[in-house]
Design an enzyme around this catalytic site. Structure first.
Site, PDB file in Angstrom:
ATOM      1  N   ASP A  83       0.859  -1.187   0.000  1.00 12.90           N
ATOM      2  CA  ASP A  83       0.000   0.000   0.000  1.00 12.90           C
ATOM      3  C   ASP A  83       0.894   1.235   0.000  1.00 12.90           C
ATOM      4  OD1 ASP A  83      -3.243   0.203   0.744  1.00 12.90           O
ATOM      5  OD2 ASP A  83      -2.102   2.060   0.985  1.00 12.90           O
ATOM      6  N   PHE A 107     -16.869 -10.185  -4.166  1.00 14.47           N
ATOM      7  CA  PHE A 107     -18.249  -9.917  -3.752  1.00 14.47           C
ATOM      8  C   PHE A 107     -18.394  -9.829  -2.233  1.00 14.47           C
ATOM      9  CE2 PHE A 107     -18.361 -12.076  -7.837  1.00 14.47           C
ATOM     10  CZ  PHE A 107     -19.202 -11.254  -8.577  1.00 14.47           C
ATOM     11  N   LEU A 108     -17.270  -9.621  -1.528  1.00 13.51           N
ATOM     12  CA  LEU A 108     -17.359  -9.711  -0.067  1.00 13.51           C
ATOM     13  C   LEU A 108     -18.202  -8.599   0.555  1.00 13.51           C
ATOM     14  CD1 LEU A 108     -15.370  -7.474   1.488  1.00 13.51           C
ATOM     15  CD2 LEU A 108     -13.607  -9.051   0.742  1.00 13.51           C
ATOM     16  N   PHE A 165     -32.322  -8.822   1.753  1.00 11.41           N
ATOM     17  CA  PHE A 165     -32.346  -7.470   1.185  1.00 11.41           C
ATOM     18  C   PHE A 165     -33.756  -6.953   0.963  1.00 11.41           C
ATOM     19  CE2 PHE A 165     -28.049  -5.934   0.543  1.00 11.41           C
ATOM     20  CZ  PHE A 165     -27.389  -7.022   1.107  1.00 11.41           C
ATOM     21  N   CYS A 216     -19.931   0.726  -1.175  1.00 11.19           N
ATOM     22  CA  CYS A 216     -20.140   0.028  -2.454  1.00 11.19           C
ATOM     23  C   CYS A 216     -21.479   0.338  -3.121  1.00 11.19           C
ATOM     24  CB  CYS A 216     -20.005  -1.472  -2.245  1.00 11.19           C
ATOM     25  SG  CYS A 216     -18.331  -1.939  -1.821  1.00 11.19           S
ATOM     26  N   LYS A 255     -23.808  -0.030   8.589  1.00  8.49           N
ATOM     27  CA  LYS A 255     -24.538  -1.245   8.966  1.00  8.49           C
ATOM     28  C   LYS A 255     -23.866  -1.822  10.208  1.00  8.49           C
ATOM     29  CE  LYS A 255     -22.142  -4.766   6.257  1.00  8.49           C
ATOM     30  NZ  LYS A 255     -22.274  -5.799   5.244  1.00  8.49           N
TER      31      LYS A 255
HETATM   32  C1  UDX Z   1     -22.142  -4.837  -0.586  1.00  6.45           C
HETATM   33  C2  UDX Z   1     -22.497  -6.148  -1.299  1.00  6.45           C
HETATM   34  O1  UDX Z   1     -23.470  -6.866  -0.524  1.00  6.45           O
HETATM   35  C3  UDX Z   1     -21.253  -6.996  -1.501  1.00  6.45           C
HETATM   36  O2  UDX Z   1     -21.552  -8.174  -2.234  1.00  6.45           O
HETATM   37  C4  UDX Z   1     -20.235  -6.169  -2.277  1.00  6.45           C
HETATM   38  O3  UDX Z   1     -19.040  -6.899  -2.483  1.00  6.45           O
HETATM   39  C5  UDX Z   1     -19.936  -4.858  -1.555  1.00  6.45           C
HETATM   40  O4  UDX Z   1     -21.156  -4.148  -1.327  1.00  6.45           O
HETATM   41  P1  UDX Z   1     -21.619  -4.138   1.929  1.00  6.45           P
HETATM   42  O5  UDX Z   1     -21.324  -2.765   1.415  1.00  6.45           O
HETATM   43  O6  UDX Z   1     -20.688  -4.758   2.925  1.00  6.45           O
HETATM   44  O7  UDX Z   1     -21.669  -5.176   0.717  1.00  6.45           O
HETATM   45  O8  UDX Z   1     -23.056  -4.054   2.585  1.00  6.45           O
HETATM   46  P2  UDX Z   1     -24.453  -4.845   2.477  1.00  6.45           P
HETATM   47  O9  UDX Z   1     -24.515  -5.932   3.475  1.00  6.45           O
HETATM   48  O10 UDX Z   1     -24.730  -5.217   1.083  1.00  6.45           O
HETATM   49  O11 UDX Z   1     -25.448  -3.701   2.954  1.00  6.45           O
HETATM   50  C6  UDX Z   1     -25.529  -2.471   2.234  1.00  6.45           C
HETATM   51  C7  UDX Z   1     -26.499  -1.522   2.866  1.00  6.45           C
HETATM   52  O12 UDX Z   1     -27.835  -1.957   2.647  1.00  6.45           O
HETATM   53  C8  UDX Z   1     -26.361  -1.322   4.378  1.00  6.45           C
HETATM   54  O13 UDX Z   1     -26.447   0.075   4.648  1.00  6.45           O
HETATM   55  C9  UDX Z   1     -27.549  -2.063   4.956  1.00  6.45           C
HETATM   56  O14 UDX Z   1     -27.981  -1.520   6.179  1.00  6.45           O
HETATM   57  C10 UDX Z   1     -28.585  -1.863   3.852  1.00  6.45           C
HETATM   58  N1  UDX Z   1     -29.644  -2.894   3.807  1.00  6.45           N
HETATM   59  C11 UDX Z   1     -29.321  -4.193   3.562  1.00  6.45           C
HETATM   60  C12 UDX Z   1     -30.972  -2.523   3.965  1.00  6.45           C
HETATM   61  O15 UDX Z   1     -31.291  -1.344   4.167  1.00  6.45           O
HETATM   62  N2  UDX Z   1     -31.936  -3.485   3.872  1.00  6.45           N
HETATM   63  C13 UDX Z   1     -31.656  -4.794   3.630  1.00  6.45           C
HETATM   64  O16 UDX Z   1     -32.590  -5.594   3.546  1.00  6.45           O
HETATM   65  C14 UDX Z   1     -30.309  -5.153   3.467  1.00  6.45           C
END
Ligand code: UDX
Length: 458
Positions: free
Chosen positions: A30, A152-153, A256, A267, A329
């Site tokens: 980095d 996709f993590l 979701f 993301c 989250k």
């Molecule tokens: C996301 C994708 O899920 C992941 O596959 C990708 O690689 C990176 O982006 P992440 O950013 O870690 O991952 O968060 P995620 O768990 O997807 O949640 C995203 C947002 O959606 C959060 O703010 C969460 O609170 C919100 N959310 C999620 C909702 O409001 N309702 C839901 O039902 C699910």
């Protein structure tokens, strides 16, 4: 195998430690010396369950180390690119400058391999067309081949998602042509493939599109249920009833489909906007025009919390509001595009005396709102509140007991921005509680707007 990971932010650091766990000899690079020093000392620069153990195990095994010097990774067989592709400062598109500068620095040291087979593997989220243009540069170095292997993590599950992914996607220049690079990447992921993880080989552009469209789809699913929540508010329906029943259709599914204050993070918001910008550039902006609406629904949910607060308190000026949650989250300390902090900022702008607390994301909250707005510890944060707003559903907040909590606040008023509290239980304990996508009060009971507040101080 000898592996390098360039860019050891969230994605790259977890990937580097995971590759060492699989038995590879890994060096992470980095440009940020503080980040490199922290990781080398076995300290995670972010909150991620299970990561620090993995990191320490890798360091102790001697198979994992970190550097700021490109020369040190010149001899690796495989180089992963884990650089960030944030939203451009002046538009919706993805900023690829970190990626391009890493490719240039790598190209300068790779001739040390004397033409030996070298694989460069992009993991960052990029607009369709990026791999082909980067390949044109890096493949000029003898023996070098580029693949795109999107990650996709999810934060909070990063280790699990890296070591047991749903699928591995390999982007190659032409999937119809036999290609040695596939076998090379298979050798890196051999333990995963032996455990039955499916690997899909496709063209560069398809691999790039899988990632952006996955995130755009997830954002759309969340905004869909949040649009239904608006309809529920207008008709008196309860969005949690609708969501539960909808999700039982296994073509739709429960995941979701949780209505609330909406999505944030590093993301979903930026990938959705980058998808829009990229579609415009390719002349098919209209095809994904609905994504503007997905973004707009998401923004409206944040505004709705402020409206609810004003319905409950009247003038917000000087009122003490406690915001539970700052991270975008739970199980994360990431505050990028955090709905909770955005709402807190809007409440502050409306003149409220806002206090924010979070189990892990206080530093990020203090940077955004100022240290005087941040309180460590739920009990201290709740003291003296006229209104509590739950915006990140940490277990600690989901498990709050209404009777005990009531004794901590000045006035028992709650907005549940994530639909995780049982409104009946809270009402029975004397709270005025409002939720997103749920009626103000159970059917047959006059709503708080219809009657003067009968709340008594706790
Ligand atoms: C996301 C994708 O899920 C992941 O596959 C990708 O690689 C990176 O982006 P992440 O950013 O870690 O991952 O968060 P995620 O768990 O997807 O949640 C995203 C947002 O959606 C959060 O703010 C969460 O609170 C919100 N959310 C999620 C909702 O409001 N309702 C839901 O039902 C699910």
């Amino acid at each position: 195998m000898k592996i390098s990971v360039i860019g050891i932010g969230y994605l790259g650091a977890v990937h580097a430690a995971s590759m060492a766990e699989l038995g590879h000899d890994v060096i992470g690079l980095d440009v940020d010396p503080a980040r490199v020093a922290a990781l080398q000392a076995g300290r995670a620069p972010f909150h991620e369950p299970g990561f620090e153990e993995l990191l320490r195990r890798g360091l102790a095994s001697g198979r994992l180390r970190f550097t700021t010097d490109y020369e040190e990774l010149a001899h690796a067989d495989v180089h992963f690119l884990g650089l960030g592709t944030p939203q451009q400062a002046d538009g919706f598109g993805a900023d690829l400058s970190h990626l391009r500068s890493a490719i240039a620095s790598l190209a300068a040291v790779l001739p040390a391999r004397d033409g030996a087979a070298t694989l460069v593997v992009g993991k960052s989220t990029v607009p369709a067309g990026t791999s082909r243009s980067l390949a044109a540069t890096i493949e000029q170095v003898a023996g070098v081949r580029l693949m795109w292997n999107p990650e996709f993590l999810r934060e909070g599950f990063a280790v699990q998602d890296t070591l047991t992914p749903d699928r591995l996607v390999y982007g190659v220049p032409d999937p119809d042509v036999e290609d040695d690079r596939v076998a090379l990447l298979d050798a890196v992921y051999a333990p995963l493939l032996e455990h039955g993880v499916t690997r899909l080989v496709m063209g560069y552009e398809a691999a790039e599109l899988v990632k952006v469209s996955a995130n755009a789809f997830l954002a759309t699913k969340i905004s869909f249920i949040n649009a239904v929540a608006e309809m529920c508010e207008a008709t008196g329906a309860d969005v949690t009833d609708v969501s539960r029943a909808l999700g039982m259709d296994d073509r739709i599914g429960h995941k979701f489909l949780r209505a609330g204050v909406g999505y944030g993070g590093g993301c979903l918001p930026k990938d959705l906007r980058a998808f829009l910008a990229s579609a415009e550039e390719h002349g098919v902006g209209e095809a994904v025009g609905f994504l503007h609406e997905v973004d707009a629904v998401n923004q409206r949910r944040r505004a709705r919390v402020v409206t609810l607060a004003a319905e409950m308190l009247g003038d917000l000026a000087g009122r003490r509001i406690t915001v539970l949650g700052a991270a975008f989250k739970p199980d994360s300390d990431d505050v990028r595009e955090s709905p909770a902090l955005d709402v807190a900022a809007r409440l502050l702008e409306a003149g409220a005396d806002v206090r924010v607390t979070d189990p892990e994301a206080l530093a990020g909250a203090a940077r955004r709102l100022g240290p005087e707005r941040v309180v460590a510890g739920t009990e201290d944060a709740l003291a003296g509140a006229d209104l509590v707003v739950l915006l990140t559903e940490w277990r600690e907040y989901r498990d709050l007991d209404p009777a005990t909590t009531r004794r901590l606040v000045d006035m028992p008023r709650m907005i549940d921005g994530r639909n995780v509290l049982d409104p009946r239980q809270w009402r029975e304990a004397g709270w005025e509680i409002r939720s997103l996508g749920r009626a103000a009060a159970p059917r047959g009971v006059p709503s708080p707007e219809a009657t003067p507040s009968v709340l008594v101080p706790a």
